[in-house]
Design an enzyme around this catalytic site. Structure first.
Site, mmCIF file in Angstrom:
data_model
loop_
_atom_site.group_PDB
_atom_site.id
_atom_site.type_symbol
_atom_site.label_atom_id
_atom_site.label_comp_id
_atom_site.label_asym_id
_atom_site.label_seq_id
_atom_site.Cartn_x
_atom_site.Cartn_y
_atom_site.Cartn_z
ATOM 1 N N ASN A 1 -62.155 17.396 -93.979
ATOM 2 C CA ASN A 1 -61.228 18.273 -93.277
ATOM 3 C C ASN A 1 -60.999 19.500 -94.160
ATOM 4 O O ASN A 1 -60.328 19.406 -95.184
ATOM 5 C CB ASN A 1 -59.909 17.514 -93.037
ATOM 6 C CG ASN A 1 -58.829 18.390 -92.430
ATOM 7 O OD1 ASN A 1 -59.094 19.511 -91.996
ATOM 8 N ND2 ASN A 1 -57.611 17.872 -92.390
ATOM 9 N N LYS B 1 -59.295 22.043 -93.523
ATOM 10 C CA LYS B 1 -57.983 22.668 -93.269
ATOM 11 C C LYS B 1 -58.179 24.184 -93.118
ATOM 12 O O LYS B 1 -59.209 24.601 -92.593
ATOM 13 C CB LYS B 1 -56.999 22.283 -94.375
ATOM 14 C CG LYS B 1 -56.965 20.761 -94.578
ATOM 15 C CD LYS B 1 -55.912 20.264 -95.505
ATOM 16 C CE LYS B 1 -56.016 18.744 -95.605
ATOM 17 N NZ LYS B 1 -54.992 18.156 -96.454
ATOM 18 N N HIS C 1 -52.946 14.701 -87.620
ATOM 19 C CA HIS C 1 -52.902 14.844 -89.082
ATOM 20 C C HIS C 1 -51.449 15.065 -89.515
ATOM 21 O O HIS C 1 -50.684 15.716 -88.825
ATOM 22 C CB HIS C 1 -53.774 16.017 -89.525
ATOM 23 C CG HIS C 1 -53.957 16.058 -90.998
ATOM 24 N ND1 HIS C 1 -53.014 16.612 -91.833
ATOM 25 C CD2 HIS C 1 -54.937 15.578 -91.803
ATOM 26 C CE1 HIS C 1 -53.427 16.466 -93.084
ATOM 27 N NE2 HIS C 1 -54.595 15.848 -93.091
ATOM 28 N N GLU D 1 -50.139 17.002 -91.527
ATOM 29 C CA GLU D 1 -49.714 18.413 -91.580
ATOM 30 C C GLU D 1 -49.307 18.908 -90.197
ATOM 31 O O GLU D 1 -48.407 19.740 -90.064
ATOM 32 C CB GLU D 1 -50.831 19.271 -92.197
ATOM 33 C CG GLU D 1 -50.889 19.077 -93.699
ATOM 34 C CD GLU D 1 -52.263 19.248 -94.315
ATOM 35 O OE1 GLU D 1 -53.140 19.884 -93.705
ATOM 36 O OE2 GLU D 1 -52.453 18.717 -95.435
ATOM 37 N N GLU E 1 -53.772 7.590 -93.588
ATOM 38 C CA GLU E 1 -53.524 8.599 -94.600
ATOM 39 C C GLU E 1 -52.067 8.542 -95.042
ATOM 40 O O GLU E 1 -51.196 9.159 -94.401
ATOM 41 C CB GLU E 1 -53.806 9.991 -94.020
ATOM 42 C CG GLU E 1 -55.185 10.115 -93.434
ATOM 43 C CD GLU E 1 -55.716 11.526 -93.563
ATOM 44 O OE1 GLU E 1 -56.762 11.686 -94.183
ATOM 45 O OE2 GLU E 1 -55.062 12.463 -93.086
ATOM 46 N N GLY F 1 -53.216 15.435 -100.816
ATOM 47 C CA GLY F 1 -53.154 16.648 -101.632
ATOM 48 C C GLY F 1 -52.304 16.503 -102.886
ATOM 49 O O GLY F 1 -51.969 17.488 -103.541
ATOM 50 N N SER G 1 -56.307 12.161 -101.299
ATOM 51 C CA SER G 1 -56.811 12.357 -102.665
ATOM 52 C C SER G 1 -58.071 11.546 -102.983
ATOM 53 O O SER G 1 -58.232 11.061 -104.099
ATOM 54 C CB SER G 1 -55.705 12.086 -103.690
ATOM 55 O OG SER G 1 -54.612 12.975 -103.486
ATOM 56 N N GLY H 1 -59.208 18.148 -100.152
ATOM 57 C CA GLY H 1 -59.555 18.998 -101.289
ATOM 58 C C GLY H 1 -60.972 18.815 -101.815
ATOM 59 O O GLY H 1 -61.693 19.797 -102.045
HETATM 60 P P1 PGA Z 1 -56.714 15.371 -99.651
HETATM 61 O O1 PGA Z 1 -56.447 15.543 -98.073
HETATM 62 O O2 PGA Z 1 -58.051 14.687 -99.798
HETATM 63 O O3 PGA Z 1 -56.723 16.782 -100.194
HETATM 64 O O4 PGA Z 1 -55.604 14.553 -100.183
HETATM 65 C C1 PGA Z 1 -56.727 14.500 -97.189
HETATM 66 C C2 PGA Z 1 -56.364 14.888 -95.791
HETATM 67 O O5 PGA Z 1 -55.436 15.674 -95.600
HETATM 68 O O6 PGA Z 1 -56.997 14.433 -94.828
#
Ligand code: PGA
Length: 252
Positions: free
Chosen positions: A10, A12, A95, A97, A167, A173, A212, A234
């Site tokens: 993803n 983002k 998600h 977010e 998640e 993140g 992460s 990330g």
């Molecule tokens: P991250 O994000 O790997 O940066 O923690 C995961 C996600 O938001 O799907």
């Protein structure tokens, strides 16, 4: 039961044309076994370009979000139909977010998941508990509350065309990955919840872990019996790192 490993990235609101070029030139020559599928989720402007440039048959692209509406006067929105019209097969819904920054409710996420399925897309439905919920022992309650309305809206049969991504919000993140044991236990819980509705669908469904994930921790995570791959944020923006994750998945 053997399930393929899915490595999903993803992006983002990151990436540009140069990134599309650099990642496709590496991924198009990457040897993946039949047991691994890779899915890239760029921002909308890059989606058709990326789709055109990817020539590796094991790699698909998808959208990061869709509207709760089928079509009409909804400025700035993108419909499930538009994605399927472009030949896209996947979309992320729910998600954290979207839930926390944009206030999307579980009901809206259920509508999006249904629109996706009705349009022939596979939704990757994200669910996860907050740190407070984890600490106060409410993880299972929270995950159940996020999943049941979607089962209600779709009907359990549709879950044969759904991917779930677990998640934990506290791991996204933050660099705080869930331990393989904690993630496995939670994945097992999600699968057993689905098994209350349909045992075969629960066995066949892909449940990804997100939060992460990187090249150093993915091997142990992907080796867990109920973890069928990862949704990566990330680490998906660093080409070498992402290739390493895909290559690790190749070995499992
Ligand atoms: P991250 O994000 O790997 O940066 O923690 C995961 C996600 O938001 O799907």
């Amino acid at each position: 039961m053997k399930r393929k490993t899915i490595v999903a990235a993803n992006w983002k609101m990151n990436g540009d044309l140069a990134f599309v070029d650099s990642i496709t030139s590496r991924l198009n020559t990457l040897q993946l076994t039949e047991n691994v599928d890779v899915i890239l989720f760029p921002s909308y402007p890059y989606l058709p370009i990326l789709n055109e440039k990817i020539s590796n048959n094991n790699i698909a692209v998808g959208g990061q979000n869709i509207s709760t509406h089928y079509k009409g006067a909804f400025t700035g929105e993108v419909s499930a139909y538009m994605l399927s019209n472009l030949g896209i097969n996947y979309v992320i819904v729910g998600h954290s977010e979207r839930r926390f920054i944009y206030g999307e409710t579980t009901e809206e996420i259920a509508i999006k998941a249904k629109l996706a399925c009705d349009s022939g897309l596979k939704p990757i439905i994200c669910i996860g508990e907050t740190e407070e919920e984890r600490i106060s022992g409410e993880t299972e309650k929270s995950l159940t509350a996020q999943l049941l309305p979607v089962i209600d809206a779709l009907g359990i049969e549709k879950f044969s065309d759904v991917v779930i991504s677990y998640e934990p919000v506290w791991a996204i993140g933050t660099g705080k990955t869930a331990s393989p044991e904690l993630a496995q236990n939670t994945h097992q819980f999600i699968r057993s919840l689905l098994a209350q509705f349909d045992v075969d669908i629960a066995q066949a469904i892909h449940i990804l872990y997100g939060g992460s994930v990187n090249s150093a921790n993915c091997e142990k995570l992907f080796a867990q019996p109920d973890i069928d791959g990862g949704l990566i944020g990330g680490a998906g923006l660093n080409v070498d790192e992402f290739i390493n994750i895909c290559s690790t998945a190749k070995g499992t």
